[in-house]
Write an enzyme that holds these catalytic residues in place. Structure first.
Site, PDB file in Angstrom:
ATOM      1  N   ASP A  89     -40.670  43.727  15.512  1.00 54.40           N
ATOM      2  CA  ASP A  89     -41.421  43.695  14.264  1.00 54.40           C
ATOM      3  C   ASP A  89     -41.544  45.085  13.653  1.00 54.40           C
ATOM      4  OD1 ASP A  89     -42.197  40.984  13.546  1.00 54.40           O
ATOM      5  OD2 ASP A  89     -43.176  40.926  15.484  1.00 54.40           O
ATOM      6  N   GLU A 103     -44.563  41.286   8.899  1.00 59.57           N
ATOM      7  CA  GLU A 103     -44.065  42.005  10.077  1.00 59.57           C
ATOM      8  C   GLU A 103     -45.076  43.075  10.506  1.00 59.57           C
ATOM      9  OE1 GLU A 103     -41.711  40.571  11.330  1.00 59.57           O
ATOM     10  OE2 GLU A 103     -40.174  39.983   9.891  1.00 59.57           O
ATOM     11  N   HIS A 156     -47.867  41.419  12.261  1.00 55.71           N
ATOM     12  CA  HIS A 156     -47.503  41.088  13.635  1.00 55.71           C
ATOM     13  C   HIS A 156     -47.679  42.302  14.541  1.00 55.71           C
ATOM     14  CE1 HIS A 156     -44.650  37.750  11.953  1.00 55.71           C
ATOM     15  NE2 HIS A 156     -45.927  37.521  11.693  1.00 55.71           N
ATOM     16  N   TYR A 187     -49.931  42.412  17.923  1.00 53.60           N
ATOM     17  CA  TYR A 187     -49.541  42.877  19.250  1.00 53.60           C
ATOM     18  C   TYR A 187     -50.488  43.969  19.738  1.00 53.60           C
ATOM     19  CZ  TYR A 187     -45.211  40.412  18.112  1.00 53.60           C
ATOM     20  OH  TYR A 187     -44.298  39.462  17.749  1.00 53.60           O
ATOM     21  N   HIS A 195     -39.292  33.560   7.715  1.00 53.86           N
ATOM     22  CA  HIS A 195     -38.380  34.702   7.613  1.00 53.86           C
ATOM     23  C   HIS A 195     -36.938  34.264   7.865  1.00 53.86           C
ATOM     24  CE1 HIS A 195     -42.045  37.318   9.020  1.00 53.86           C
ATOM     25  NE2 HIS A 195     -42.254  36.690   7.879  1.00 53.86           N
TER      26      HIS A 195
END
Length: 349
Positions: free
Chosen positions: A97, A128, A131, A135, A230
């Site tokens: 990402d 992205e 994301h 994380y 995506h």
């Protein structure tokens, strides 16, 4: 490799503002157009792009929606090889990402001359980045030393080699922005969004299937829903360009892309085996191999590439864990939940 076989017209970045342009909606191009840079969204050429844009807006979510408190305890209870697999899977997803955020902003969107597609890729880049934040929430929730996961790519050569391989095609476009390399980069994006994430996703779902690390799997579930849109973006870009510029889609390009898929399948199978180490129930070497080949078959069929795999889905239980479509039984909470933000169905696009 003989690049004389390929169309080699060099691409130029679009102008950020051109008041002299008289380009009509019908004259818009995916690349090589002459846009004014105005987002005239009442006049659309690529309806699929605007439809996906609205779907992605409706699916907006934030990492804070997932409570990670229970996963800290679950992580401490994992077996040592399961902890290693969890960390490796997470470290690899962080890289992809991060790479994709930069790739979209710096490598793909500067050449796109359709405003509705520009907007779509900006939205994807935002997701992205989201994301990456997700994380970070996962790492901070479960790890006593966050640097261990973020620096893993420097020490784990299997991870570093996979990262380097994935990035190679993208840097090829940056170093030599030809039409051929641009289209090849679109296929590379399709491969990343449709193959390279999935061993990692399966790892988290396999733990959740056993009632462990449920919040991590829920976070991955949100992320995977975004990745499906995506994937659809790049499938549409490829298929639309094939109609607009069939001259670029030579037999030589097809052979090169098929080889990219073959190598990607092997890279991802090896990665899946590496992170599971044959220790995670429900993810044997043969199941991983069959699943990744099945995904490649599905992705290749969507963009008109020849059929080189004939696998059925060997890990079909994953669909029950990852789906957001309509009203489902939420396995994380054992109750019926209506996800009004919706899901994503390939057949809708």
């Amino acid at each position: 490799m003989d690049f004389d076989l390929y169309p080699q017209q060099t691409l130029k970045h679009k102008k950020i503002y051109d008041p002299t342009s008289n380009e009509s909606v019908n004259d818009r191009k995916i690349f090589g157009g002459n846009p004014t840079a105005m987002f005239e969204l009442t006049r659309i050429k690529y309806e699929w792009a605007y439809k996906l844009w609205k779907t992605m807006l409706n699916n907006t979510w934030f990492p804070e929606e997932v409570n990670m408190n229970e996963d800290k305890r679950h992580y401490l209870d994992l077996q040592p090889e399961e902890k290693i697999g969890y960390d490796r899977a997470l470290a690899q997803l962080i890289f992809m990402d991060s790479l994709q955020t930069n790739n979209l902003n710096d490598n793909i969107n500067p050449f796109i001359t359709s405003p509705e597609i520009n907007l779509l890729l900006i939205r994807q880049a935002f997701e992205e980045s989201l994301h990456s934040q997700s994380y970070a929430v996962m790492v901070e929730s479960i790890s006593a030393n966050t640097d261990e996961i973020y620096d893993m790519w420097r020490k784990d050569m299997q991870l570093r080699n996979k990262n380097d391989y994935i990035a190679h095609i993208y840097t090829g476009l940056a170093d030599n922005p030809t039409e051929h390399n641009f289209v090849k980069a679109l296929y590379a994006n399709q491969i990343l969004e449709g193959i390279y994430f999935y061993s990692g996703f399966c790892f988290f779902y396999a733990l959740a299937r056993q009632g462990r690390m449920l919040s991590s799997a829920q976070m991955i579930r949100f992320i995977q829903r975004d990745e499906v849109t995506h994937l659809l973006i790049f499938q549409h870009l490829i298929n639309t360009l094939r109609k607009e510029r069939p001259d670029i889609f030579t037999k030589a390009l097809e052979e090169e892309v098929v080889e990219m898929f073959k190598q990607a399948v092997q890279v991802e199978i090896n990665w899946g085996i590496y992170i599971t180490q044959g220790k995670l129930m429900g993810l044997t070497e043969e199941l991983i191999k069959g699943y990744i080949q099945y995904l490649a078959k599905e992705r290749m069929e969507r963009v008109g590439l020849p059929k080189i795999y004939d696998n059925k889905n060997t890990i079909d239980w994953v669909n029950r864990f990852s789906s957001f479509n309509e009203q489902k039984t939420n396995f994380f909470e054992a109750k019926v939940t209506n996800y009004t933000k919706g899901g994503v169905d390939f057949d809708d696009f």
